[in-house]
Motif scaffolding. Structure first.
Motif, PDB file in Angstrom:
ATOM      1  N   LYS A  93      35.023 -47.550 -22.942  1.00  0.00           N
ATOM      2  CA  LYS A  93      34.040 -47.812 -23.976  1.00  0.00           C
ATOM      3  C   LYS A  93      32.979 -48.742 -23.436  1.00  0.00           C
ATOM      4  O   LYS A  93      33.322 -49.693 -22.722  1.00  0.00           O
ATOM      5  CB  LYS A  93      34.706 -48.488 -25.194  1.00  0.00           C
ATOM      6  CG  LYS A  93      35.615 -47.625 -25.987  1.00  0.00           C
ATOM      7  CD  LYS A  93      36.166 -48.418 -27.171  1.00  0.00           C
ATOM      8  CE  LYS A  93      37.109 -47.587 -28.009  1.00  0.00           C
ATOM      9  NZ  LYS A  93      37.662 -48.364 -29.142  1.00  0.00           N
ATOM     10  N   PRO A  94      31.711 -48.537 -23.733  1.00  0.00           N
ATOM     11  CA  PRO A  94      31.175 -47.359 -24.408  1.00  0.00           C
ATOM     12  C   PRO A  94      31.090 -46.165 -23.455  1.00  0.00           C
ATOM     13  O   PRO A  94      31.249 -46.327 -22.259  1.00  0.00           O
ATOM     14  CB  PRO A  94      29.779 -47.835 -24.825  1.00  0.00           C
ATOM     15  CG  PRO A  94      29.389 -48.765 -23.721  1.00  0.00           C
ATOM     16  CD  PRO A  94      30.659 -49.479 -23.322  1.00  0.00           C
ATOM     17  N   SER A  95      30.852 -44.999 -24.005  1.00  0.00           N
ATOM     18  CA  SER A  95      30.684 -43.830 -23.146  1.00  0.00           C
ATOM     19  C   SER A  95      29.297 -43.837 -22.493  1.00  0.00           C
ATOM     20  O   SER A  95      29.115 -43.312 -21.399  1.00  0.00           O
ATOM     21  CB  SER A  95      30.885 -42.545 -23.944  1.00  0.00           C
ATOM     22  OG  SER A  95      29.946 -42.490 -25.010  1.00  0.00           O
ATOM     23  N   THR A 111      31.259 -44.513 -17.929  1.00  0.00           N
ATOM     24  CA  THR A 111      30.261 -45.111 -18.818  1.00  0.00           C
ATOM     25  C   THR A 111      28.896 -44.930 -18.163  1.00  0.00           C
ATOM     26  O   THR A 111      28.667 -45.413 -17.058  1.00  0.00           O
ATOM     27  CB  THR A 111      30.531 -46.606 -19.035  1.00  0.00           C
ATOM     28  OG1 THR A 111      31.783 -46.774 -19.714  1.00  0.00           O
ATOM     29  CG2 THR A 111      29.414 -47.252 -19.843  1.00  0.00           C
TER      30      THR A 111
END
Lengths: 114, 114
Positions: free
Chosen positions: B7-9, B109
């Motif tokens: 996270k985040p992508s 990410t």
């Protein structure tokens, strides 16, 4: 130091034809070799590995690789390519003498055309 | 195998700010790695993060720029500090479970710095 080389930036093949993605290695000691595939916007997926034993290694999605010690090669192969095989392929070597680091090749983009 | 989430992508950040990327594994692992990858390019190892010890950084990467935490055996974070457009890249975490010798990768990410 351990290293792998992928001499082809791109490989083009027609669907249904056999494919080969080339990898050569340079290691001290016994090689621990791997192939990974990366689809767009995804992480790397493990395909197969050579640690010891049979020189022909079978992996996921119908892929196989042939370890050739005399030619220091570990080419990835598939008897019949699919359009869905189109992706980025990485060869890698693991260095157990250097904190288990992986060294990746530059990558080969495989394009399978219908 | 291992299931890894990040996270985040993806994120778009302003220069001068910092972003922390999280990596979560579905099982306990000793060794975790952080890589950087330019789209379509090979992977560059940033650091190795072992639980209970300081991260080990590769040449060209420093703790002030890429601080890493490893609070337990299933989680790690990588912070990209004081970002510049040159930090725009894909950041991947991977784990080494020891068994089988391969590494497993998170989905990555995708960071864009404007």
């Amino acid at each position: 130091a351990q290293s792998v080389a992928q001499p082809e930036d791109q490989v083009n093949v027609a669907e249904g034809n056999p494919l080969t993605v080339k990898c050569t290695y340079s290691v001290s000691g016994n090689p621990y070799l791997f192939w990974y595939v990366q689809y767009p916007n995804r992480g790397l997926q493990f395909l197969l590995k050579y640690i010891t034993g049979d020189n022909l290694v079978k992996g996921s999605y119908g892929f196989e690789a042939e370890f050739n010690k005399s030619q220091t090669s570990f080419h990835l192969k598939k008897p019949s390519a699919l359009v869905s095989d189109s992706a980025l392929y990485f060869c890698a070597v693991r260095d157990f003498d250097n904190f288990n680091k992986f060294y990746f090749g530059s990558g080969t983009k495989l394009n399978v055309k219908p | 195998s291992a299931v890894i989430s990040q996270k985040p992508s993806r994120d778009i950040c302003q220069r001068g700010t910092s972003l922390t990327i999280q990596c979560q594994v579905d099982s306990q692992v000793t060794m975790m790695f952080w890589y950087r990858q330019q789209p379509g390019q090979s992977l560059t190892l940033i650091a190795t993060a072992n639980q209970g010890s300081e991260a080990t950084y590769e040449s060209g990467f420093v703790i002030d720029k890429f601080p890493i935490s490893r609070p337990n055996l299933t989680f790690s974070t990588l912070t990209v500090s004081n970002m510049s457009p040159e930090d725009s890249s894909i950041y991947l975490c991977s784990v080494d479970k020891g068994e089988g010798y391969e590494q497993y990768f998170g989905p990555g990410t995708r960071l864009t710095v404007t």
